[in-house]
Write a protein that holds these residues in place. Structure first.
Motif, PDB file in Angstrom:
ATOM      1  N   GLY A 182       0.786  -1.221   0.000  1.00  0.00           N
ATOM      2  CA  GLY A 182       0.000   0.000   0.000  1.00  0.00           C
ATOM      3  C   GLY A 182       0.819   1.272   0.000  1.00  0.00           C
ATOM      4  N   LEU A 183       2.065   1.194  -0.455  1.00  0.00           N
ATOM      5  CA  LEU A 183       2.942   2.364  -0.480  1.00  0.00           C
ATOM      6  C   LEU A 183       3.660   2.404  -1.824  1.00  0.00           C
ATOM      7  N   ASN A 204       7.290  14.029   7.354  1.00  0.00           N
ATOM      8  CA  ASN A 204       5.910  13.598   7.102  1.00  0.00           C
ATOM      9  C   ASN A 204       5.051  14.798   6.746  1.00  0.00           C
ATOM     10  N   GLY A 208      -0.670  11.307   4.026  1.00  0.00           N
ATOM     11  CA  GLY A 208       0.059  10.063   3.849  1.00  0.00           C
ATOM     12  C   GLY A 208       1.236  10.202   2.910  1.00  0.00           C
ATOM     13  N   LEU A 228       0.988   6.862   0.456  1.00  0.00           N
ATOM     14  CA  LEU A 228       0.053   5.754   0.580  1.00  0.00           C
ATOM     15  C   LEU A 228      -0.802   5.662  -0.668  1.00  0.00           C
ATOM     16  N   SER A 229      -1.041   4.451  -1.124  1.00  0.00           N
ATOM     17  CA  SER A 229      -1.847   4.259  -2.331  1.00  0.00           C
ATOM     18  C   SER A 229      -2.473   2.880  -2.287  1.00  0.00           C
ATOM     19  N   GLY A 353       0.484  -2.512  11.476  1.00  0.00           N
ATOM     20  CA  GLY A 353       0.197  -1.154  11.022  1.00  0.00           C
ATOM     21  C   GLY A 353       1.146  -0.583  10.009  1.00  0.00           C
ATOM     22  N   ARG A 356       1.313   2.265   7.380  1.00  0.00           N
ATOM     23  CA  ARG A 356       0.480   3.420   7.732  1.00  0.00           C
ATOM     24  C   ARG A 356       0.897   4.087   9.025  1.00  0.00           C
ATOM     25  N   VAL A 357       1.410   3.292   9.976  1.00  0.00           N
ATOM     26  CA  VAL A 357       1.820   3.881  11.243  1.00  0.00           C
ATOM     27  C   VAL A 357       2.956   4.883  11.050  1.00  0.00           C
ATOM     28  N   VAL A 359       3.393   6.544   8.133  1.00  0.00           N
ATOM     29  CA  VAL A 359       2.977   7.492   7.095  1.00  0.00           C
ATOM     30  C   VAL A 359       1.554   7.969   7.406  1.00  0.00           C
ATOM     31  N   PRO A 360       1.378   8.711   8.502  1.00  0.00           N
ATOM     32  CA  PRO A 360       0.026   9.129   8.898  1.00  0.00           C
ATOM     33  C   PRO A 360      -0.600  10.066   7.865  1.00  0.00           C
ATOM     34  N   ARG A 361      -1.916  10.029   7.801  1.00  0.00           N
ATOM     35  CA  ARG A 361      -2.635  10.897   6.862  1.00  0.00           C
ATOM     36  C   ARG A 361      -2.955  12.266   7.452  1.00  0.00           C
TER      37      ARG A 361
END
Length: 403
Positions: A182-183, A204, A208, A228-229, A353, A356-357, A359-361
């Motif tokens: 997902g990245l 950051n 994301g 993130l993708s 996580g 995503r953990v 690379v927070p949105r």
């Protein structure tokens, strides 16, 4: 034996085969040893293999000497820092960091006196008959080999020829399972600036997005842009031509802030630009007849693991040792997989996580990440966070092979 790929795993296998009295030919699509690529870690078992090769001192001489990683905000103010000695030197920045291109070149220089290298060529057909493998090369030549090893990366074309893959027939269930995490990440080299210093910097941005700058030992900086993708989207991004990929990155990062404008401007002329969806490779079996997989081609743990280089070196050591100590290749391939698969699976077991953990949105998520990272720098807390920051590099005991 024919080895596809002159990156790290392929030349390392050629080295150990030679030590056991076996000869290898290495074929590589690129016209020469590849110069691009980012910094890689040498950890645990992988570093022990390098020591057995007598390369540790040379590798230290080519190390980037990165002092650690700082997590910064839009104004370049440090929000958290993890020095290279954090977690006993086994954390996000390993004690021994080296450019991928330097490691690849050192392995090539070590092995070229006794290894046949075929650059600017690749395998286009494989046929296993009469206890040999007939290979057709892109240049039109045909040759016969006892064994073939696919060590040409996570997107291995050689692996897909033997096991099945996109547009390739194969045995049902044998094809590689490429799993995006997902990245999407772009890597490239940009001119260095005095203010860059000897610390890596991680920024950051909301939505994301992550921008990183890492110092190297050449006066330049290694940059990356990650976002993130969803899986279907990152596959589409990967299929775009490079200019379209760069345009995509300009759109995604144009308002990110920090030093992103500098990074985007340098990206447009970077000679080693590469965009990739971050993925893992899992296979139900690592060999089919007289063809086996090695390194990222068979068990890529993803760059997020920090274990790809160590797995490549360790896998080469074990595969060569088993081939040298078993008269039948079937038994050697079986033992290679039995010995190494548990280690590879631990390396692929990413922390909960991830990514995503990291690379927070949201801005709130970024603030929380910085709080956790600051806590991780405290000795009393660090031990509780090993699962997130220390790859399983030391959980493998190297077999002993007589030479």
């Amino acid at each position: 034996m024919l080895i596809a790929g002159a990156g790290i795993a392929g030349p390392a296998l050629a080295y150990w085969l030679h030590r056991h009295g076996l000869a290898a030919t290495v074929v590589e699509r690129a016209p020469a040893v590849r110069e691009g690529g980012q910094t890689v870690d040498l950890r645990g078992a992988g570093r022990a293999v390098a020591r057995k090769m007598g390369l540790e001192r040379t590798l230290h001489a080519h190390a980037t000497r990165e002092e650690g990683i700082r997590f910064v905000d839009r104004a370049d103010h440090g929000k958290a820092a993890l020095p290279s000695g954090a977690f006993g030197g086994r954390g996000p920045v390993a004690e021994l960091e080296i450019l991928r291109a330097d490691l690849s070149r050192l392995l090539y220089e070590e092995t070229r006196p006794y290894t046949e290298y075929l650059f600017a060529d690749e395998i286009t057909e494989l046929s296993q008959r009469d206890e040999r493998v007939r290979v057709t090369f892109r240049g039109g030549a045909e040759r016969v080999f006892d064994l073939v090893v696919a060590a040409d990366g996570a997107h291995s074309r050689t692996r897909d020829l033997a096991f099945g893959g996109p547009g390739r027939p194969g045995r049902p269930g044998d094809a590689a399972d490429t799993r995006p995490v997902g990245l999407t990440t772009a890597y490239f080299t940009i001119p260095g600036e005095p203010a860059d210093g000897r610390w890596a910097r991680w920024y950051n941005a909301p939505g994301g997005r992550v921008v990183t700058l890492r110092p190297d030992n050449r006066g330049t900086a290694r940059a990356s842009l990650s976002f993130l993708s969803p899986p279907h989207a990152d596959e589409q991004h990967e299929k775009l031509v490079p200019e379209a990929q760069k345009q995509l990155l300009h759109r995604v990062f144009r308002d990110a802030g920090w030093e992103t404008a500098r990074v985007l401007a340098a990206m447009d002329t970077a000679p080693d630009f590469c965009l990739d969806r971050v993925s893992q490779v899992r296979m139900p079996r690592w060999s089919h007849g007289r063809v086996a997989v090695l390194g990222d081609a068979g068990y890529c743990p993803s760059p997020l693991s920090g274990m790809g280089t160590s797995l490549a070196l360790t896998g080469a050591y074990v595969l060569a040792g088993e081939l040298a100590h078993h008269a039948r290749h079937e038994r050697a391939f079986t033992r290679y997989e039995e010995i190494l698969r548990p280690y590879a699976e631990r390396a692929q077991d990413l922390p909960p996580g991830v990514p995503r953990v990291a690379v927070p949105r949201t801005r709130a998520g970024i603030r929380t990440l910085h709080l956790v990272l600051r806590a991780a720098a405290r000795p009393r807390v660090a031990g509780r966070l090993n699962r997130f920051f220390v790859p399983p590099a030391d959980t493998f005991a190297l077999p002993s092979y007589s030479l």
